[in-house]
Write a protein that holds these residues in place. Structure first.
Motif, PDB file in Angstrom:
ATOM      1  N   GLU A 183       0.849  -1.257   0.082  1.00  0.00           N
ATOM      2  CA  GLU A 183       0.126  -0.016  -0.223  1.00  0.00           C
ATOM      3  C   GLU A 183       0.991   1.170   0.031  1.00  0.00           C
ATOM      4  O   GLU A 183       0.370   2.253  -0.732  1.00  0.00           O
ATOM      5  N   HIS A 197       6.968  -8.109  -0.027  1.00  0.00           N
ATOM      6  CA  HIS A 197       5.744  -8.246  -0.983  1.00  0.00           C
ATOM      7  C   HIS A 197       6.898  -7.585  -2.114  1.00  0.00           C
ATOM      8  O   HIS A 197       7.955  -6.909  -1.766  1.00  0.00           O
ATOM      9  N   SER A 254       4.799 -12.662   1.447  1.00  0.00           N
ATOM     10  CA  SER A 254       3.381 -12.159   1.733  1.00  0.00           C
ATOM     11  C   SER A 254       2.538 -13.397   1.050  1.00  0.00           C
ATOM     12  O   SER A 254       2.649 -13.295  -0.064  1.00  0.00           O
ATOM     13  N   GLY A 262      -0.565 -10.217   0.039  1.00  0.00           N
ATOM     14  CA  GLY A 262      -0.658  -9.335  -1.234  1.00  0.00           C
ATOM     15  C   GLY A 262      -1.087  -8.391  -1.097  1.00  0.00           C
ATOM     16  O   GLY A 262      -1.041  -7.362  -0.068  1.00  0.00           O
ATOM     17  N   THR A 304       3.568 -15.691   5.169  1.00  0.00           N
ATOM     18  CA  THR A 304       2.241 -15.244   5.837  1.00  0.00           C
ATOM     19  C   THR A 304       1.251 -16.143   5.720  1.00  0.00           C
ATOM     20  O   THR A 304       0.679 -16.463   4.510  1.00  0.00           O
ATOM     21  N   ASP A 307      -2.717 -15.293   6.835  1.00  0.00           N
ATOM     22  CA  ASP A 307      -3.777 -13.976   7.454  1.00  0.00           C
ATOM     23  C   ASP A 307      -4.735 -14.802   7.974  1.00  0.00           C
ATOM     24  O   ASP A 307      -5.605 -15.437   7.249  1.00  0.00           O
ATOM     25  N   GLU A 331      -0.552 -14.383  11.010  1.00  0.00           N
ATOM     26  CA  GLU A 331      -0.870 -12.688  10.926  1.00  0.00           C
ATOM     27  C   GLU A 331      -2.122 -12.520  11.544  1.00  0.00           C
ATOM     28  O   GLU A 331      -3.016 -12.858  10.825  1.00  0.00           O
ATOM     29  N   GLU A 371       6.486  -0.958   4.968  1.00  0.00           N
ATOM     30  CA  GLU A 371       5.046  -1.556   4.959  1.00  0.00           C
ATOM     31  C   GLU A 371       4.119  -1.009   6.069  1.00  0.00           C
ATOM     32  O   GLU A 371       3.114  -0.825   5.988  1.00  0.00           O
TER      33      GLU A 371
END
Ligand code: KMH
Ligand code: ZN
Length: 275
Positions: free
Chosen positions: A14, A48, A82, A85, A106, A108, A144, A227
């Protein structure tokens, strides 16, 4: 106390160069930021990747190129791609880097609002599917969690055999939609995981360093990087991920906690030696 594992989340999906011009996009920039963080004391790179224009991607070949470039500079580092994503990616897209058989990735463990209209989707069936595929490839998940309920989800799935124990958790604290980053919140999260688990804390934005200090003194581990946060201190942009890692190393030294090498991190996390 166990030595401190520092994870550097160097890139994210992001954050952009508009937030901090040092955010890496190209393969070379990603490898350079990883190398700096590693030299500063990070033993894990949470990875990432981006296309050269900054667009986040989970493309397998792009991950392969970035991982090779990182290993070239730091052969013993732990790379943790990751599988989250970016918001809106499909499951197949997200899962691509696990086919490269990294040591960790990770996992999630719940759906979360991500600010504005964004929703980071991780349904129970998705988590089971991701965990099953990671197990088949002998990849250790970093579980995560963005809220306490996600710890409960992970515990349920561990009981059913989908997630191997002991689990390693990453408490991501301060996302706009997840649990906040107050000390009380971290005490609650760390007190909610099964005995024998390990954990790291990723404080987002202004929570990064307060949570790092809490992690250091509580015997957890710490994640920092662009991040999660692009500032070294209030209003001062970090020049690199290495600067953020260096700050954690200084804090840990002041507080009497030694820093783990990648191989020491492997032992703590129960990973096989990298051969
Ligand atoms: N970029 C977020 C939507 C992970 O790496 O597994 C998800 C994320 C989690 O960063
Ligand atoms: Zn991430």
């Amino acid at each position: 106390m166990e030595k401190l594992i520092i994870t550097a989340c160097i890139c994210g999906a992001e954050v952009t160069k508009e937030h901090n011009p040092a955010v890496p996009y190209t393969v070379e920039e990603i490898a350079e930021q990883a190398y700096g963080a590693y030299r500063a004391g990070a033993s894990i790179i949470h990875l990432h990747v981006r296309w050269d224009d900054g667009t986040p991607t989970q493309d397998k070949d792009r991950f392969d190129a970035c991982m090779k470039a990182i290993y070239e500079k730091c052969p013993d580092v732990i790379i943790q791609p990751s599988t989250g994503g970016a918001v809106g990616m499909s499951n197949d897209e997200r899962l691509q880097p696990i086919t490269l058989r990294p040591e960790m990735a990770t996992l999630d463990c719940g759906t979360c609002n991500f600010g504005g209209d964004d929703i980071f989707v991780n349904t129970e069936n998705m988590i089971i599917d991701f965990a099953t595929k990671m197990n088949a490839l002998n990849i250790k998940p970093e579980v995560e969690v963005f809220d306490k309920g996600m710890i409960d989800m992970a515990k349920r799935l561990a009981k059913k055999g989908y997630i191997k124990t002991p689990m390693h958790f990453d408490f991501v604290m301060g996302v706009n939609g997840g649990i906040s980053g107050d000390p009380r919140d971290l005490v609650f999260m760390a007190g909610s995981i099964p005995e024998g688990s390990t954990w790291t804390v990723a404080g987002v934005g202004r929570f990064e360093f307060p949570m790092a200090v809490m992690g250091i003194i509580m015997g957890g581990h710490v994640r920092v990087g662009f991040e999660d946060n692009v500032y070294l201190s209030k209003g001062v942009l970090a020049k690199s991920n290495a600067e953020l890692v260096e700050k954690v190393v200084r804090l840990a030294r002041e507080l009497g906690r030694e820093i783990a090498t990648p191989d020491e991190a492997r032992k703590i996390l129960g990973l096989a030696p990298r051969g």
